[in-house]
Design an enzyme around this catalytic site. Structure first.
Site, PDB file in Angstrom:
ATOM      1  N   THR A 182       0.939  -0.670   0.124  1.00  0.00           N
ATOM      2  CA  THR A 182      -0.611   0.476   0.010  1.00  0.00           C
ATOM      3  C   THR A 182       1.136   1.137  -0.521  1.00  0.00           C
ATOM      4  OG1 THR A 182      -1.649  -1.360   1.231  1.00  0.00           O
ATOM      5  CG2 THR A 182      -1.673   1.634   0.689  1.00  0.00           C
ATOM      6  N   PHE A 242       1.684   5.089   0.556  1.00  0.00           N
ATOM      7  CA  PHE A 242       0.879   5.771   1.780  1.00  0.00           C
ATOM      8  C   PHE A 242       1.460   6.942   1.211  1.00  0.00           C
ATOM      9  CE2 PHE A 242      -0.045   2.176   3.764  1.00  0.00           C
ATOM     10  CZ  PHE A 242      -0.840   2.667   5.220  1.00  0.00           C
TER      11      PHE A 242
END
Length: 516
Positions: free
Chosen positions: A363, A365
């Protein structure tokens, strides 16, 4: 000394101008005004006495102040400031030639008497203080010029405490804490990501949703927000793309976080007794093969770390604030799928780590702040620049916009389209109407000019905004696009620069040797 405050609403800048009436030569005993300033809405309410200049006369002064300010091209957006301006920490700006004489003449006409500079005791006058707060981490320009003499003033005005950025460390022995907002419960993957990026000594502030994270930073309640923007398996998080357009924040860093799901249970529970697994729907889908092989039934709840919190509260016999365990689930037959940090936070035992089906689960960020880090980038630091733009409904418009970068050998790492927000669509409607009226004719209506469905394009390029080729490409793109805004220019590969790096280093140095 009574001062006047004016917020000049410009595009692409919001400029705050502060100057004193005494610096205009008006006697101090003539300056009587009660003022209430709503700093959140930038409204000004003033009660003027007879000896105070009329508001129409003051508008002339404000107009001269506006002329004296160097404003970027009107084709740019709030974030699209010429990067060259950001290289300089300050710049001297003066009133146009003849402005001082005209202002003094207006003042004399109002007061019915010549202005005498020596009528008052020698009190240090307030200089003009112009603070230009730019999107994308622009440089604050604070020139100090005396109205009467037209020469730079050596005196300075201390900024209001509320206007100072909390990113600045006030003391080396006691560094200021860094507050970072994230979405979810304590122990969420977002919290683990921000601690990987910023270290263990920052203060993590959980928020119930993404917009509250943006709002916390915009209101200076928090210094930064750590927001997920895309997942290698689930794709982009569109809500955060839309919120970046709504809030005046800029990207200061990025971090690629490896997602490792853990099976968490109450201490001492046998894995064979697990019948249910609770977590967020996306986490459950990413562990589908693992759960099927063991006959564990997935149950969807509101959050990954929240699932661990629900088991903890059930063990403690506490109410879960309206979030009870799903039907049939008890702490004796239910496991949580969350991060190992969530297990430590809520006192659960980690039975197995890395239960996800795909080990390439990452992921990305973004760290969002109020000020950018563009001045701290150089050619030795690998950088990225994120921007959003809209295009006219013409054949080949997207091809021509991307050619602005490809013709200059600028690498692009991502492009994605999103439906245009209502706020941006209304802005384009208004600008389209103004353009038609300025052309001397009514022209076609907006509905005929623009299609019913409009899209904006998000683009990431592997270069700094300060690069000469990127500057030329952005100028070229703005000529073709209806709207263009830079969301941030920042270092790549989880690197920190500028004030955020200095603050993190200060925290780490102050906490060296301490046991967390």
């Amino acid at each position: 000394c009574t001062s006047l405050f004016l917020v000049v609403k410009n595009k692409p800048s919001n400029v705050l101008i502060t100057f004193s009436l005494q610096s205009l030569g008006i006697p101090i005993n003539a300056c009587h005004a009660h003022r209430t300033i709503d700093t959140h809405r930038n409204h000004l309410n003033m009660t003027r006495s007879k000896c105070l200049p009329s508001w129409k006369s003051l508008q002339l002064i404000f107009a001269w102040c506006t002329i004296a300010i160097v404003i970027p091209s009107a084709t740019s957006d709030t974030n699209n400031v010429n990067p060259i301006r950001r290289r300089s920490a300050s710049s001297n700006m003066f009133l146009p030639k003849g402005a001082l004489s005209e202002i003094r003449a207006v003042m004399e006409k109002i007061s019915h008497s010549p202005i005498d500079d020596t009528s008052n005791p020698p009190i240090r006058t307030l200089p003009i203080s112009v603070n230009v707060s730019q999107r994308g981490g622009g440089t604050s320009l604070s020139p100090s010029t005396n109205f009467l003499s037209g020469t730079p003033s050596t005196s300075t005005v201390a900024p209001h405490p509320a206007a100072t950025d909390t990113q600045t460390t006030t003391s080396t022995s006691s560094p200021k804490p860094i507050r970072v907002a994230f979405q979810g419960e304590a122990g969420a993957y977002s919290e683990k990501s921000l601690r990987e990026l910023l270290g263990p000594h920052v203060i993590s502030v959980p928020r119930p949703n993404f917009e509250s994270c943006y709002r916390a930073v915009a209101s200076k309640e928090c210094d930064y927000a750590c927001i997920p923007i895309e997942n290698s398996l689930g794709g982009s998080i569109h809500e955060n793309y839309d919120l970046m357009l709504r809030y005046d924040l800029t990207i200061v860093a990025e971090h690629d976080f490896r997602v490792r799901h853990c099976l968490l249970t109450k201490p001492g529970l046998d894995v064979k007794e697990i019948k249910y697994a609770i977590s967020h729907s996306q986490a459950l889908s990413q562990c589908d093969n693992y759960l099927r092989a063991r006959g564990i039934v997935p149950k969807v709840v509101y959050d990954t770390a929240g699932s661990a919190k629900m088991i903890r509260r059930a063990l403690d016999g506490e109410g879960s604030g309206g979030r009870e365990l799903p039907e049939g689930c008890t702490p004796e037959n239910t496991a949580s799928i969350a991060s190992d940090l969530a297990g430590k936070t809520f006192g659960l035992e980690c039975k197995e780590t890395g239960i996800e089906d795909d080990d390439s689960n990452f992921t990305r960020f973004l760290l969002l702040g109020r000020r950018g880090v563009v001045p701290y980038l150089n050619k030795k630091i690998p950088s990225k620049t994120s921007l959003v733009f809209t295009l006219p409904n013409n054949a080949g418009a997207l091809y021509k916009s991307l050619a602005c970068f490809s013709l200059r050998d600028i690498d692009m790492s991502k492009i994605e389209s999103r439906p245009m927000s209502a706020g941006l669509l209304n802005y384009l409607k208004f600008r389209n109407t103004v353009t038609q009226l300025g052309g001397g004719g009514r022209g076609p209506t907006f509905a005929q000019e623009l299609p019913r469905f409009r899209y904006c394009f998000y683009l990431d390029i592997l270069a700094s905004e300060l690069d000469e080729g990127v500057q030329n490409a952005l100028h070229h793109l703005r000529e073709q696009s209806d709207y263009c805004r830079i969301l941030g220019s920042y270092p790549a590969n989880s690197r920190l620069v500028g004030p955020v790096a200095e603050a993190v280093e200060a925290l780490n140095a102050a906490n060296a040797g301490k046991v967390n």
